[in-house]
Design a protein around this motif. Structure first.
Motif, PDB file in Angstrom:
ATOM      1  N   TRP A  91       0.833  -1.209   0.000  1.00  0.00           N
ATOM      2  CA  TRP A  91       0.000   0.000   0.000  1.00  0.00           C
ATOM      3  C   TRP A  91       0.867   1.259   0.000  1.00  0.00           C
ATOM      4  O   TRP A  91       0.599   2.216  -0.726  1.00  0.00           O
ATOM      5  CB  TRP A  91      -0.935  -0.032   1.216  1.00  0.00           C
ATOM      6  N   ARG A  95       1.068   3.958  -3.033  1.00  0.00           N
ATOM      7  CA  ARG A  95       0.755   5.372  -2.794  1.00  0.00           C
ATOM      8  C   ARG A  95       1.891   6.266  -3.291  1.00  0.00           C
ATOM      9  O   ARG A  95       1.647   7.312  -3.915  1.00  0.00           O
ATOM     10  CB  ARG A  95       0.500   5.602  -1.303  1.00  0.00           C
ATOM     11  N   SER A  98       1.843   6.347  -7.056  1.00  0.00           N
ATOM     12  CA  SER A  98       0.732   7.053  -7.692  1.00  0.00           C
ATOM     13  C   SER A  98       1.117   8.468  -8.123  1.00  0.00           C
ATOM     14  O   SER A  98       0.648   8.958  -9.157  1.00  0.00           O
ATOM     15  CB  SER A  98      -0.466   7.111  -6.735  1.00  0.00           C
ATOM     16  N   LEU A 284      -7.488   6.900  -5.055  1.00  0.00           N
ATOM     17  CA  LEU A 284      -7.539   5.873  -4.015  1.00  0.00           C
ATOM     18  C   LEU A 284      -7.841   4.498  -4.624  1.00  0.00           C
ATOM     19  O   LEU A 284      -7.247   3.490  -4.228  1.00  0.00           O
ATOM     20  CB  LEU A 284      -8.613   6.249  -2.993  1.00  0.00           C
ATOM     21  N   VAL A 287      -4.680   3.251  -6.274  1.00  0.00           N
ATOM     22  CA  VAL A 287      -3.725   2.760  -5.278  1.00  0.00           C
ATOM     23  C   VAL A 287      -4.133   1.371  -4.794  1.00  0.00           C
ATOM     24  O   VAL A 287      -3.291   0.475  -4.634  1.00  0.00           O
ATOM     25  CB  VAL A 287      -3.635   3.763  -4.116  1.00  0.00           C
TER      26      VAL A 287
END
Length: 565
Positions: A91, A95, A98, A284, A287
């Motif tokens: 995660w 992130r 991204s 979001l 991600v």
């Protein structure tokens, strides 16, 4: 970590292939400049400003539907495959990754295009320009993450059989719209062309219907446009905003003033807030999809069904060796993920083109979709040797197998694409009674024969080497980029399709030309393909093993330098 990933992406841009990226940048900047140039007379009222909303909607549509035109397993510049082994939480890595997606050709040219909003807001003063600048940032943020999320979602769906079918349908829709999307416009301008009447209906480029503009402004691609116009027209800010206030005060009611201010403020702020919130939600989602891809170990290629010998096809006038190749080719087209997507798109595209044409007054043009089917069949069969990978060694080590392989591939192509294209043409001719039906049938015969013979030849001459067939799991998994071969075979087969009609019109002369052309092509080209395969087969096998098409060129250069044949 974000800084390191940014540096990695910039190095990839600087040291990677530039041709396609440079072409996209130049083309995109030209189109974006046209939109900005059109916004200047729109701001002055010379043309209707609704055309800018249309242009921005089309631009946003390209962000959303563009990734669906060429679905790939990993569409990002920084591949997920490189990052799976790092001891980082998926995660957190997703992130950080991204933010690097904001760098690219697409964001740059979209930013230039959205400058048209600032030009539209200029007559409203500095406050309106400031709102337009915020709308540009918010609209860019939303479009980037809409496109990236759709691409990631398509890559995830490609790993399923249903996703493979959907990818074929998406590609077919994009191709059908690209090749037949102009027909409704042309049928509008030339409604009686089928009757020989070339009178042009002059369109009126005046004001667009207000309900249409309202719909476009209500779409996510039009939120920035709506906020900009609301600010410029003084609906939401102080200064020129007297119109809204005045409307409320004119009623002599304080509540009316408050309602006018509130409505104007909402017309500006709500679209801007919606742009940021929707963009954040899409980021979001991206991600989450990327973190899921980083957590999942690489899949291994395993056969869905055990390979068992089947019965040979009862094909007349063929040897058992050719019949065996035909059986193998038909099974491969249905089983291989890369070929499966191409097969579905090649079948669906002419049908969708026929549907688009049938909705217009140009039904006389329906039989022409038959030759188009042959063209699409040739384009998807342009890379079969590279898709088969190192299995080529079996042909090179089996005496007499090369000739049977070439003829078997041609016959399989004829069964999958050639015969259906001719039948489709004849059926549409019978259904419409089109005066172009005879020429279309002749064109379908000539195009099918040319595609049938030329596709294996170009697959040998212009291989797009990718992941070996043994390791290929997903349809979009580095199966090679055959764009060069497709752009080569397209004009060749298209010329063969129109040649009988040009020479002989729509009568028996056209049919005779088609038969003669088909006979010449089917006699000469396969012999050339077999001869080239005998000379270049080992070099092609080396290219498959090393996954580098340049190996074939180096082998040819070495042989030329040594005088070898």
């Amino acid at each position: 970590m974000t800084g390191a990933l940014f540096a990695l992406k910039l190095r990839l841009f600087r040291n990677g292939p530039h041709q396609e990226r440079a072409f996209s940048l130049v083309t995109g900047l030209v189109l974006a400049a046209l939109v900005v140039a059109a916004s200047v007379p729109a701001a002055r009222g010379a043309i209707h400003q609704g055309w800018i909303a249309v242009a921005l909607t089309v631009w946003g549509g390209m962000w959303v539907f563009g990734p669906l035109a060429q679905p790939r397993h990993d569409p990002s510049v920084i591949s997920r495959e490189w990052l799976r082994g790092y001891p980082l939480r998926p995660w957190r890595l997703a992130r950080a990754l991204s933010w690097t997606e904001l760098v690219g050709v697409g964001p740059v040219i979209t930013l230039v295009c959205l400058v048209s909003l600032v030009v539209l807001a200029a007559p409203g003063g500095p406050a309106a320009v400031a709102v337009a600048a915020g709308a540009v940032v918010g609209q860019l943020y939303l479009l980037i993450w809409a496109g990236k999320t759709v691409a990631a979602l398509a890559a995830w769906l490609l790993q399923t059989r249903a996703g493979m079918t959907m990818a074929g349908l998406q590609t077919a829709i994009m191709l059908a719209v690209s090749f037949a999307g102009w027909v409704p416009v042309a049928a509008w301008l030339l409604p009686r062309l089928g009757e020989g009447d070339t009178a042009v209906v002059t369109p009126a480029f005046g004001e667009l219907p207000a309900p249409l503009i309202d719909v476009l402004a209500a779409l996510p691609t039009g939120w920035g446009y709506a906020a900009t116009l609301a600010a410029r027209d003084g609906a939401g800010l102080g200064g020129d905003f007297g119109a809204g206030v005045g409307a409320g005060s004119g009623a002599g009611s304080g509540a009316g003033v408050g309602a006018g201010v509130g409505e104007g403020f909402g017309a500006v702020v709500l679209p801007l807030a919606a742009l940021l919130v929707a963009g954040a939600l899409l980021q979001l989602a991206w991600v989450a999809l990327t973190a899921r891809a980083l957590r999942r170990p690489p899949r291994r290629a395993t056969p869905r069904r055990p390979a068992v010998p089947g019965r040979p096809l009862p094909l007349p006038f063929t040897t058992p060796q050719v019949a065996a190749v035909v059986s193998r080719e038909l099974a491969t087209w249905l089983r291989d993920p890369a070929r499966g997507v191409e097969l579905r798109s090649a079948w669906l595209t002419p049908l969708l083109m026929a549907l688009i044409i049938a909705l217009t007054d140009w039904t006389w043009a329906l039989p022409l979709t038959g030759p188009a089917a042959a063209v699409f069949g040739a384009m998807v069969a342009i890379n079969t040797y590279a898709l088969d990978g190192t299995a080529l060694w079996q042909l090179l080590t089996t005496p007499g197998a090369l000739r049977a392989d070439v003829r078997g591939r041609m016959l399989a192509w004829a069964l999958l694409f050639g015969v259906p294209s001719v039948v489709l043409t004849a059926v549409l001719w019978a259904a419409t009674g089109s005066p172009l039906g005879g020429a279309a049938v002749g064109g379908a015969v000539a195009a099918s024969a040319t595609a049938c013979a030329v596709a294996p030849l170009l697959a040998l001459v212009m291989p797009a080497v990718g992941t070996d067939a043994r390791d290929r799991v997903y349809p979009g998994q580095q199966a090679g980029d055959p764009t060069g071969g497709q752009m080569t075979v397209f004009p060749v087969v298209l010329l063969a399709a129109v040649l009988p009609g040009i020479i002989g019109g729509s009568g028996w002369v056209a049919a005779l030309c088609a038969v003669v052309l088909a006979a010449v092509v089917l006699y000469a080209v396969p012999a050339l393909t077999v001869r080239l395969l005998q000379r270049r087969g080992t070099g092609l096998l080396d290219a498959m093993a090393s996954r580098d098409a340049a190996v074939t060129r180096s082998v040819r250069s070495a042989r030329s330098a040594g005088g070898g044949g």
